[in-house]
Design a protein around this motif. Structure first.
Motif, PDB file in Angstrom:
ATOM      1  N   PHE A 194      38.906 -37.053  36.667  1.00 42.91           N
ATOM      2  CA  PHE A 194      38.119 -36.147  35.502  1.00 42.91           C
ATOM      3  C   PHE A 194      37.956 -34.635  35.986  1.00 42.91           C
ATOM      4  O   PHE A 194      37.641 -34.509  37.160  1.00 42.91           O
ATOM      5  CB  PHE A 194      36.689 -36.654  35.373  1.00 42.91           C
ATOM      6  CG  PHE A 194      36.474 -38.256  34.757  1.00 42.91           C
ATOM      7  CD1 PHE A 194      37.239 -38.537  33.839  1.00 42.91           C
ATOM      8  CD2 PHE A 194      35.644 -39.222  35.608  1.00 42.91           C
ATOM      9  CE1 PHE A 194      37.007 -40.005  33.381  1.00 42.91           C
ATOM     10  CE2 PHE A 194      35.577 -40.369  35.480  1.00 42.91           C
ATOM     11  CZ  PHE A 194      36.085 -40.833  34.190  1.00 42.91           C
ATOM     12  N   TRP A 221      36.951 -31.091  35.260  1.00 46.59           N
ATOM     13  CA  TRP A 221      35.856 -30.367  34.382  1.00 46.59           C
ATOM     14  C   TRP A 221      35.940 -28.785  34.687  1.00 46.59           C
ATOM     15  O   TRP A 221      36.216 -28.467  35.813  1.00 46.59           O
ATOM     16  CB  TRP A 221      34.301 -30.450  34.762  1.00 46.59           C
ATOM     17  CG  TRP A 221      34.081 -32.145  35.144  1.00 46.59           C
ATOM     18  CD1 TRP A 221      34.546 -32.850  35.736  1.00 46.59           C
ATOM     19  CD2 TRP A 221      33.472 -32.944  33.811  1.00 46.59           C
ATOM     20  NE1 TRP A 221      33.659 -34.359  35.235  1.00 46.59           N
ATOM     21  CE2 TRP A 221      32.949 -34.075  34.316  1.00 46.59           C
ATOM     22  CE3 TRP A 221      32.690 -32.109  32.715  1.00 46.59           C
ATOM     23  CZ2 TRP A 221      32.490 -35.030  33.257  1.00 46.59           C
ATOM     24  CZ3 TRP A 221      31.998 -33.243  31.986  1.00 46.59           C
ATOM     25  CH2 TRP A 221      32.021 -34.404  32.045  1.00 46.59           C
ATOM     26  N   TYR A 234      28.477 -34.065  38.086  1.00 49.59           N
ATOM     27  CA  TYR A 234      30.036 -34.537  37.953  1.00 49.59           C
ATOM     28  C   TYR A 234      30.389 -35.532  39.157  1.00 49.59           C
ATOM     29  O   TYR A 234      30.960 -36.424  39.036  1.00 49.59           O
ATOM     30  CB  TYR A 234      30.832 -33.536  37.772  1.00 49.59           C
ATOM     31  CG  TYR A 234      31.242 -32.769  38.934  1.00 49.59           C
ATOM     32  CD1 TYR A 234      32.165 -32.909  39.659  1.00 49.59           C
ATOM     33  CD2 TYR A 234      30.379 -31.652  39.154  1.00 49.59           C
ATOM     34  CE1 TYR A 234      32.589 -32.496  40.804  1.00 49.59           C
ATOM     35  CE2 TYR A 234      30.854 -30.888  40.395  1.00 49.59           C
ATOM     36  CZ  TYR A 234      31.653 -31.325  41.356  1.00 49.59           C
ATOM     37  OH  TYR A 234      32.130 -30.346  42.272  1.00 49.59           O
ATOM     38  N   MET A 236      30.053 -39.189  38.711  1.00 49.28           N
ATOM     39  CA  MET A 236      30.590 -39.824  37.638  1.00 49.28           C
ATOM     40  C   MET A 236      32.181 -40.410  37.968  1.00 49.28           C
ATOM     41  O   MET A 236      33.070 -39.479  38.163  1.00 49.28           O
ATOM     42  CB  MET A 236      30.649 -38.698  36.375  1.00 49.28           C
ATOM     43  CG  MET A 236      29.253 -38.240  36.047  1.00 49.28           C
ATOM     44  SD  MET A 236      29.530 -36.895  34.733  1.00 49.28           S
ATOM     45  CE  MET A 236      27.920 -36.552  34.513  1.00 49.28           C
ATOM     46  N   LEU A 269      30.209 -40.607  31.788  1.00 52.21           N
ATOM     47  CA  LEU A 269      30.621 -39.125  31.168  1.00 52.21           C
ATOM     48  C   LEU A 269      29.765 -39.009  29.927  1.00 52.21           C
ATOM     49  O   LEU A 269      29.537 -37.884  29.512  1.00 52.21           O
ATOM     50  CB  LEU A 269      32.112 -39.029  31.010  1.00 52.21           C
ATOM     51  CG  LEU A 269      32.790 -38.595  32.226  1.00 52.21           C
ATOM     52  CD1 LEU A 269      32.513 -39.557  33.158  1.00 52.21           C
ATOM     53  CD2 LEU A 269      33.980 -38.034  31.613  1.00 52.21           C
ATOM     54  N   LEU A 289      28.881 -35.280  28.244  1.00 56.36           N
ATOM     55  CA  LEU A 289      29.818 -34.780  27.374  1.00 56.36           C
ATOM     56  C   LEU A 289      29.203 -34.587  25.856  1.00 56.36           C
ATOM     57  O   LEU A 289      29.420 -33.801  25.012  1.00 56.36           O
ATOM     58  CB  LEU A 289      30.908 -35.893  26.869  1.00 56.36           C
ATOM     59  CG  LEU A 289      32.030 -36.073  28.072  1.00 56.36           C
ATOM     60  CD1 LEU A 289      32.902 -37.097  27.879  1.00 56.36           C
ATOM     61  CD2 LEU A 289      32.700 -34.392  28.042  1.00 56.36           C
ATOM     62  N   CYS A 339      36.884 -30.888  29.390  1.00 55.58           N
ATOM     63  CA  CYS A 339      36.965 -31.875  30.294  1.00 55.58           C
ATOM     64  C   CYS A 339      38.082 -32.853  30.047  1.00 55.58           C
ATOM     65  O   CYS A 339      38.510 -32.989  28.579  1.00 55.58           O
ATOM     66  CB  CYS A 339      35.804 -32.941  30.104  1.00 55.58           C
ATOM     67  SG  CYS A 339      35.562 -34.425  31.211  1.00 55.58           S
ATOM     68  N   TRP A 393      38.120 -41.030  39.155  1.00 58.08           N
ATOM     69  CA  TRP A 393      38.158 -42.397  38.269  1.00 58.08           C
ATOM     70  C   TRP A 393      38.868 -43.465  38.680  1.00 58.08           C
ATOM     71  O   TRP A 393      40.058 -43.504  38.675  1.00 58.08           O
ATOM     72  CB  TRP A 393      38.563 -42.031  36.999  1.00 58.08           C
ATOM     73  CG  TRP A 393      38.270 -42.843  35.937  1.00 58.08           C
ATOM     74  CD1 TRP A 393      37.589 -44.055  35.968  1.00 58.08           C
ATOM     75  CD2 TRP A 393      39.160 -42.991  34.533  1.00 58.08           C
ATOM     76  NE1 TRP A 393      37.621 -44.907  34.754  1.00 58.08           N
ATOM     77  CE2 TRP A 393      38.926 -44.305  33.897  1.00 58.08           C
ATOM     78  CE3 TRP A 393      39.957 -42.495  34.069  1.00 58.08           C
ATOM     79  CZ2 TRP A 393      39.171 -44.677  32.784  1.00 58.08           C
ATOM     80  CZ3 TRP A 393      40.466 -42.724  32.867  1.00 58.08           C
ATOM     81  CH2 TRP A 393      39.959 -43.882  32.015  1.00 58.08           C
TER      82      TRP A 393
END
Length: 482
Positions: free
Chosen positions: A166, A168, A180, A183, A189, A193, A281, A308
């Motif tokens: 991810f 950002w 973050y 996550m 998220l 978001l 993102c 992720w």
């Protein structure tokens, strides 16, 4: 400082060209492909790859590189760089008409079918003549490109495992105090978001019509191109399943649909052809330092990342960059020697990756590469390893060390090294692909409700032979695993 005595090498080249006879793939009908060349002969090797077209300084670049290659392995290199928009058609014509070439860049999308067509040389035994190349590339990678027990490609040892991140905009991370770093799945998220969407007044998670294909990456698609069929990386029993119907995939598709309805995903996602330069993102495959070297600079922003899912190794990840020797090549030994040099010699690697020394780049006092311009049109990922590319002077850390570490910790697919013969279900494959293509844009962008659309898609695909494909793929895996 690295110094290259190109003047001396050029004189050697000129003398050899006068004394020797240039031969290459298809250039000498009397050559039966034997490994011995007459003393003093230089072999022409033609390599076809994809990029932004031919370099404007190609002749000067070729003269310098040829001098070095001639001294090292008795080879001159002819490169054809096909533009991206012409690549698919050009590659298909070359393979199907058996056009003259020695080395061809390809990938997992067509590799197995081209091997089955007889387009590429089996280099399994020939690899013993290039021991540095054979030992440099990990054994799992050779297994990944094995087709029916034979090796027909040199895999590019680079970011050859797959890790999703991810990405950002760090300015928003600070502004909205987003945690973050903790996550690591889509569901985690949602709150962040939502906060950004409400605060910024626009969709923070921009998708194009390709959608978020990474939601399917928990499963190895086996390089068969069979839509919605795969094996979980966590399943040592190698059971073939219907991917879209699995609970973990359905959970992600539902999350995307919730985001779409909430305006977190852009309303035109299922029709948008190209993503904007700036996105608050998004998901990208790579490695953490890419935040500093690629993703941030491309957006003109400082970005931060969190991983992720797991890092995976499969035919699909290794097969993103392959180089194959033509089955009609008259000098496969020399072609393989060239690929060995590309992967083990930084002089050759830098020339292909950066261009002409003194024109496109130069070495500084610390031996780093300073880019004079960004005009070089060859695509570096198509050629060879990243791990012998000289570091540039604009980076502090060696990102390739990070990439290598990810490769080493990757979770290998349980079906690594098993290739699928799609000729057993060609009609079913074509029909199911047509059906899946009608649904997947809406599913992978969140525009469609997966609880409604996945059952409809699967009903159509099953009527078109989906279960037949699944059964035949399972039978091939079972047979290969005995």
């Amino acid at each position: 400082m690295k110094k290259r005595n190109w003047k001396v090498m050029s004189l050697l080249l000129a003398g050899t060209m006068l004394a020797g006879t240039l031969t290459g793939c298809g250039s000498d009908p009397s050559n039966d492909g034997g490994s011995e060349q007459a003393s003093g002969d230089v072999v022409d090797i033609k390599w076809v790859m994809v990029g932004n077209g031919m370099p404007s300084n190609y002749d000067a670049w070729k003269a310098k590189l040829d001098a070095y290659l001639e001294e090292k392995i008795g080879v001159h290199l002819d490169v054809e760089v096909v533009k991206w928009d012409n690549w698919g058609d050009r590659r298909n014509v070359m393979v199907k008409t058996n056009e003259d070439y020695d080395i061809l860049f390809t990938d997992s999308g067509s590799y197995v079918s081209d091997v089955q067509m007889g387009a590429f040389a089996d280099i399994t035994t020939l690899l013993d003549s290039t021991p540095q190349l054979k030992s440099f590339i990990p054994e799992d990678y050779w297994s990944a490109v094995s087709v029916q027990g034979g090796i027909y490609a040199v895999p590019t040892y680079k970011d050859s495992s797959a890790t999703q991140y991810f990405v950002w905009d760090n300015e928003l991370i600070k502004k909205y105090k987003i945690d973050y770093e903790n996550m690591h799945d889509l569901q985690s998220l949602t709150e962040a978001l939502t906060k950004i969407k409400e605060g910024e007044g626009s969709a923070p998670f921009i998708l194009t019509s390709d959608g978020l294909g990474a939601v399917l990456d928990k499963y190895d698609g086996l390089g068969a191109g069979a839509p919605g069929i795969g094996v979980s990386y966590k399943d040592s029993s190698k059971k073939v399943v219907s991917i879209y119907e699995q609970e973990d995939v359905m959970a992600d598709l539902k999350t995307l649909h919730e985001w779409y309805k909430a305006g977190i995903i852009n309303a035109d996602a299922n029709t948008l052809g190209e993503a904007p330069k700036y996105r608050m993102c998004y998901v990208a495959q790579g490695w953490p330092l890419a935040a500093k070297t690629v993703w941030g600079p491309n957006m003109g922003k400082e970005v931060v990342v969190s991983q992720w899912g797991d890092t995976h190794l499969s035919f699909g990840t290794v097969g993103g960059s392959l180089n194959c020797i033509s089955s009609s090549c008259k000098n496969p030994e020399k072609a393989l020697q060239l690929l060995e040099l590309v992967n083990t010699d930084s002089v050759v690697r830098d020339a292909l990756y950066f261009g002409l020394e003194g024109d496109n780049f130069e070495y500084n006092a610390e031996g780093r590469v300073h880019k004079i311009n960004t005009d070089w049109p060859m695509a570096g990922y198509t050629q060879g390893t990243f791990f012998n590319v000289t570091l540039t002077d604009d980076v502090e850390e060696n990102q390739w060390d990070e990439v290598k570490a990810l490769n080493e910790q990757a979770v290998p697919s349980p079906v690594l090294g098993i290739s699928i013969d799609t000729s057993e279900f060609e009609d079913e494959l074509a029909n199911c692909n047509e059906i899946c293509n009608r649904y997947k844009k809406d599913l992978l962008t969140g525009a469609a409700d997966p609880e409604v659309e996945v059952p409809k898609m699967m009903e159509e695909m099953r009527a078109a032979g989906f279960d037949t494909m699944l059964e035949k793929i399972q039978a091939q895996i079972d047979a290969a695993s005995k």
